[in-house]
Design a protein around this motif. Structure first.
Motif, PDB file in Angstrom:
ATOM      1  N   VAL A 277       0.777  -1.249   0.051  1.00 31.94           N
ATOM      2  CA  VAL A 277      -0.010  -0.046  -0.040  1.00 31.94           C
ATOM      3  C   VAL A 277       1.034   1.254   0.009  1.00 31.94           C
ATOM      4  O   VAL A 277       0.368   2.412  -0.291  1.00 31.94           O
ATOM      5  N   ASN A 278       1.905   1.275   0.291  1.00 34.52           N
ATOM      6  CA  ASN A 278       2.812   2.271   0.452  1.00 34.52           C
ATOM      7  C   ASN A 278       3.561   2.503  -0.857  1.00 34.52           C
ATOM      8  O   ASN A 278       4.556   3.561  -1.176  1.00 34.52           O
ATOM      9  N   CYS A 279       3.480   1.773  -1.578  1.00 33.08           N
ATOM     10  CA  CYS A 279       4.360   1.559  -2.960  1.00 33.08           C
ATOM     11  C   CYS A 279       3.511   1.593  -4.126  1.00 33.08           C
ATOM     12  O   CYS A 279       2.253   1.703  -4.287  1.00 33.08           O
ATOM     13  N   ARG A 280       4.065   2.303  -5.047  1.00 27.40           N
ATOM     14  CA  ARG A 280       3.644   2.263  -6.658  1.00 27.40           C
ATOM     15  C   ARG A 280       4.476   1.353  -7.396  1.00 27.40           C
ATOM     16  O   ARG A 280       5.500   1.791  -7.686  1.00 27.40           O
ATOM     17  N   HIS A 281       3.890   0.315  -7.795  1.00 32.61           N
ATOM     18  CA  HIS A 281       4.598  -0.656  -8.583  1.00 32.61           C
ATOM     19  C   HIS A 281       4.786  -0.393 -10.103  1.00 32.61           C
ATOM     20  O   HIS A 281       3.553   0.122 -10.561  1.00 32.61           O
ATOM     21  N   VAL A 282       5.731  -0.323 -10.729  1.00 32.94           N
ATOM     22  CA  VAL A 282       5.661  -0.017 -12.312  1.00 32.94           C
ATOM     23  C   VAL A 282       5.759  -1.374 -13.221  1.00 32.94           C
ATOM     24  O   VAL A 282       6.126  -1.058 -14.216  1.00 32.94           O
ATOM     25  N   TYR A 283       5.742  -2.380 -12.442  1.00 37.81           N
ATOM     26  CA  TYR A 283       5.377  -3.759 -13.321  1.00 37.81           C
ATOM     27  C   TYR A 283       6.620  -3.867 -14.335  1.00 37.81           C
ATOM     28  O   TYR A 283       6.255  -4.105 -15.646  1.00 37.81           O
ATOM     29  N   HIS A 284       7.966  -3.578 -14.060  1.00 37.02           N
ATOM     30  CA  HIS A 284       8.797  -3.921 -15.148  1.00 37.02           C
ATOM     31  C   HIS A 284       8.694  -5.362 -15.568  1.00 37.02           C
ATOM     32  O   HIS A 284       8.636  -5.848 -16.499  1.00 37.02           O
ATOM     33  N   GLN A 285       8.367  -6.306 -14.394  1.00 35.84           N
ATOM     34  CA  GLN A 285       7.899  -7.682 -14.597  1.00 35.84           C
ATOM     35  C   GLN A 285       6.351  -7.915 -13.896  1.00 35.84           C
ATOM     36  O   GLN A 285       6.405  -7.374 -12.857  1.00 35.84           O
ATOM     37  N   TYR A 286       5.740  -8.511 -14.669  1.00 37.29           N
ATOM     38  CA  TYR A 286       4.350  -9.094 -13.796  1.00 37.29           C
ATOM     39  C   TYR A 286       4.562 -10.511 -13.608  1.00 37.29           C
ATOM     40  O   TYR A 286       4.680 -11.526 -14.564  1.00 37.29           O
ATOM     41  N   THR A 287       5.073 -10.889 -12.449  1.00 39.61           N
ATOM     42  CA  THR A 287       5.633 -12.029 -11.984  1.00 39.61           C
ATOM     43  C   THR A 287       4.542 -12.975 -10.992  1.00 39.61           C
ATOM     44  O   THR A 287       4.378 -12.296  -9.869  1.00 39.61           O
ATOM     45  N   ILE A 288       4.089 -14.097 -11.611  1.00 45.38           N
ATOM     46  CA  ILE A 288       3.139 -14.830 -10.728  1.00 45.38           C
ATOM     47  C   ILE A 288       3.980 -16.136 -10.120  1.00 45.38           C
ATOM     48  O   ILE A 288       5.034 -16.289 -10.601  1.00 45.38           O
ATOM     49  N   ARG A 289       3.311 -16.551  -9.230  1.00 45.08           N
ATOM     50  CA  ARG A 289       4.123 -17.780  -8.523  1.00 45.08           C
ATOM     51  C   ARG A 289       3.161 -19.092  -8.589  1.00 45.08           C
ATOM     52  O   ARG A 289       1.954 -19.101  -8.491  1.00 45.08           O
ATOM     53  N   THR A 290       3.693 -20.051  -9.074  1.00 41.77           N
ATOM     54  CA  THR A 290       2.743 -21.265  -8.979  1.00 41.77           C
ATOM     55  C   THR A 290       3.945 -22.517  -8.655  1.00 41.77           C
ATOM     56  O   THR A 290       4.952 -22.447  -9.354  1.00 41.77           O
ATOM     57  N   SER A 291       3.464 -23.465  -8.172  1.00 39.32           N
ATOM     58  CA  SER A 291       4.281 -24.831  -7.871  1.00 39.32           C
ATOM     59  C   SER A 291       4.197 -25.320  -9.208  1.00 39.32           C
ATOM     60  O   SER A 291       5.045 -26.411  -9.436  1.00 39.32           O
ATOM     61  N   GLN A 292       3.487 -25.294 -10.238  1.00 36.61           N
ATOM     62  CA  GLN A 292       3.399 -25.847 -11.559  1.00 36.61           C
ATOM     63  C   GLN A 292       4.039 -25.077 -12.628  1.00 36.61           C
ATOM     64  O   GLN A 292       3.865 -24.912 -13.774  1.00 36.61           O
ATOM     65  N   ARG A 293       5.138 -24.188 -12.132  1.00 39.88           N
ATOM     66  CA  ARG A 293       5.826 -23.294 -13.048  1.00 39.88           C
ATOM     67  C   ARG A 293       6.453 -23.722 -14.284  1.00 39.88           C
ATOM     68  O   ARG A 293       5.863 -23.195 -15.393  1.00 39.88           O
ATOM     69  N   ASP A 294       7.004 -24.535 -14.455  1.00 35.49           N
ATOM     70  CA  ASP A 294       7.826 -25.160 -15.508  1.00 35.49           C
ATOM     71  C   ASP A 294       6.850 -25.769 -16.451  1.00 35.49           C
ATOM     72  O   ASP A 294       6.848 -25.543 -17.796  1.00 35.49           O
TER      73      ASP A 294
END
Ligand SMILES: *Cc1c(COP(=O)(O)O)cnc(C)c1O
Length: 368
Positions: A277-294
């Motif tokens: 909430v204190n930050c303005r994110h500029v999304y150089h990357q939109y990075t998701i996480r998942t255990s099924q990544r590969d």
């Protein structure tokens, strides 16, 4: 439908006339390195970041290297950084014969976990590198509260975060020195390599200015041993044209990120980026996480969507840093991030149809 991580030609097409003019102006000027256009860009960048000084250099790597040199980092010194970041941060410390010391990350933000910082500070700690990974600022108030009472300098690696906000300020103005990269795919990118250092400290600014040009105080009077890390006039002219638009591009990245986050809200085994909430994110990357990544990455590749892994190996497990003697299990949040992260295309010019297509592909993968 093909979806790539960036479309630099689409960006160029939107500003073609102005860029061509700017480059032609440099060619006709006869001044190609560290001239008036570099000065103008430095002034523009300082104003943009809300600092007194900006110094153009050859790359983001050099910005970090020169910042550490200006702080006097050398043999026997320690520099603290997150274990989950780009290799550059540790490499420059090693090049100065100092020792990278790692801290684990906050798994929500991918940035340094401030509560783990204090224990890592020793008498030899010269600096902390706060990396604003993927475009979201680190928790600077908590970092500075710890470093200031111990007299340790803080350097922002803002290479992925130009324009990002922390409370009411911009990155690059939050600590002793800010480091930027203008590699073509960054949120503000040139047509070649480039970088800059920002600071409010006149002494550090002067030192960096000397160090980027072999310590030459003028007329071959070399007052310190430095390197050649100059920004060229073509990059500076291009960057001045683009700096005017970086807020718009960052807003577009943010809007694209929001679209994804909305589209993914009901997918169970997928974590969307956290926005402090204190930050303005500029999304150089939109990075998701998942255990099924590969599996997800392979699935997307079959659907012609290029997704990337930044970064697959945390620094403490890099072969080049094996002399530090770290082992698997030491920084569990960093190791888990390295296994789970996947960055999907989010660049400013990405069309809504493509965002929809990528979102559908990902939804299909998880419903199968
Ligand atoms: C790109 C980047 C760098 C290095 O910048 P270059 O201009 O490629 O040398 C350093 N740190 C981070 C976080 C980066 O993303």
């Amino acid at each position: 439908m093909q979806v790539r991580p960036a479309d630099l030609v689409a960006q160029y097409n939107g500003i073609e006339a102005e860029i061509d003019d700017a480059i032609a102006g440099v060619l006709r000027s006869g001044s190609y390195v560290l001239g008036q256009r570099v000065k103008d860009f430095e002034e523009g960048l300082a104003r943009y970041c809300g600092v007194k000084y900006a110094i153009g250099v050859n790359s983001g790597t050099d910005a970090i290297l020169l910042s550490l040199m200006a702080l006097g980092v050398g043999p026997g010194d320690e520099v603290i950084m997150p274990a989950f970041t780009i290799m550059v941060d540790a490499a420059v410390v090693c090049l100065l014969k100092a020792k990278p010391v790692f801290v684990d990350i906050d798994p929500r933000t991918f940035n340094v976990a401030p509560e783990q910082l204090e224990d890592k500070i020793t008498d030899r700690t010269k600096a902390v590198i706060a990396v604003h990974l993927f475009g979201q600022p680190s928790d600077m108030d908590r970092i500075l509260a710890i470093t200031q009472k111990r007299g340790v300098a803080v350097l922002e690696d803002a290479c992925q975060a130009i324009g990002a906000g922390y409370k009411d300020r911009k990155v690059g103005s939050l600590a002793d020195l800010g480091c930027f990269s203008f590699y073509p795919t960054k949120n503000l990118g040139g047509y070649g390599d480039g970088g800059a250092i920002t600071t409010n400290d006149g002494v550090l600014a002067e030192r960096v200015r000397l160090l980027r040009a072999h310590g030459d105080a003028g007329q071959y009077d070399h007052v310190v041993v430095g390197i050649n890390s100059r920004l060229d006039e073509i990059q500076a002219a291009v960057l001045s044209v683009k700096l005017k638009r970086v807020d718009l591009w960052n807003q577009a990245r943010h809007r694209n990120g929001r679209r994804y986050t909305l589209a993914f809200r009901d997918i169970e085994n997928l974590v969307t980026p956290y926005e402090d909430v204190n930050c303005r994110h500029v999304y150089h990357q939109y990075t998701i996480r998942t255990s099924q990544r590969d599996e997800l990455r392979r699935y997307l590749r079959r659907r012609e969507v290029t997704a990337a892994v930044y970064y697959p190996i945390p620094l403490h497990l890099q072969k080049a840093l094996s002399h530090l003697g770290h082992a698997t299990g030491e920084f569990p949040a960093s190791e888990r991030a390295a296994r789970e992260v996947l960055s999907i295309p989010v660049y400013a010019e990405l069309e809504p149809e493509k965002i929809e297509y990528v979102s559908e592909c990902i939804a299909e993968f998880f419903s199968a």
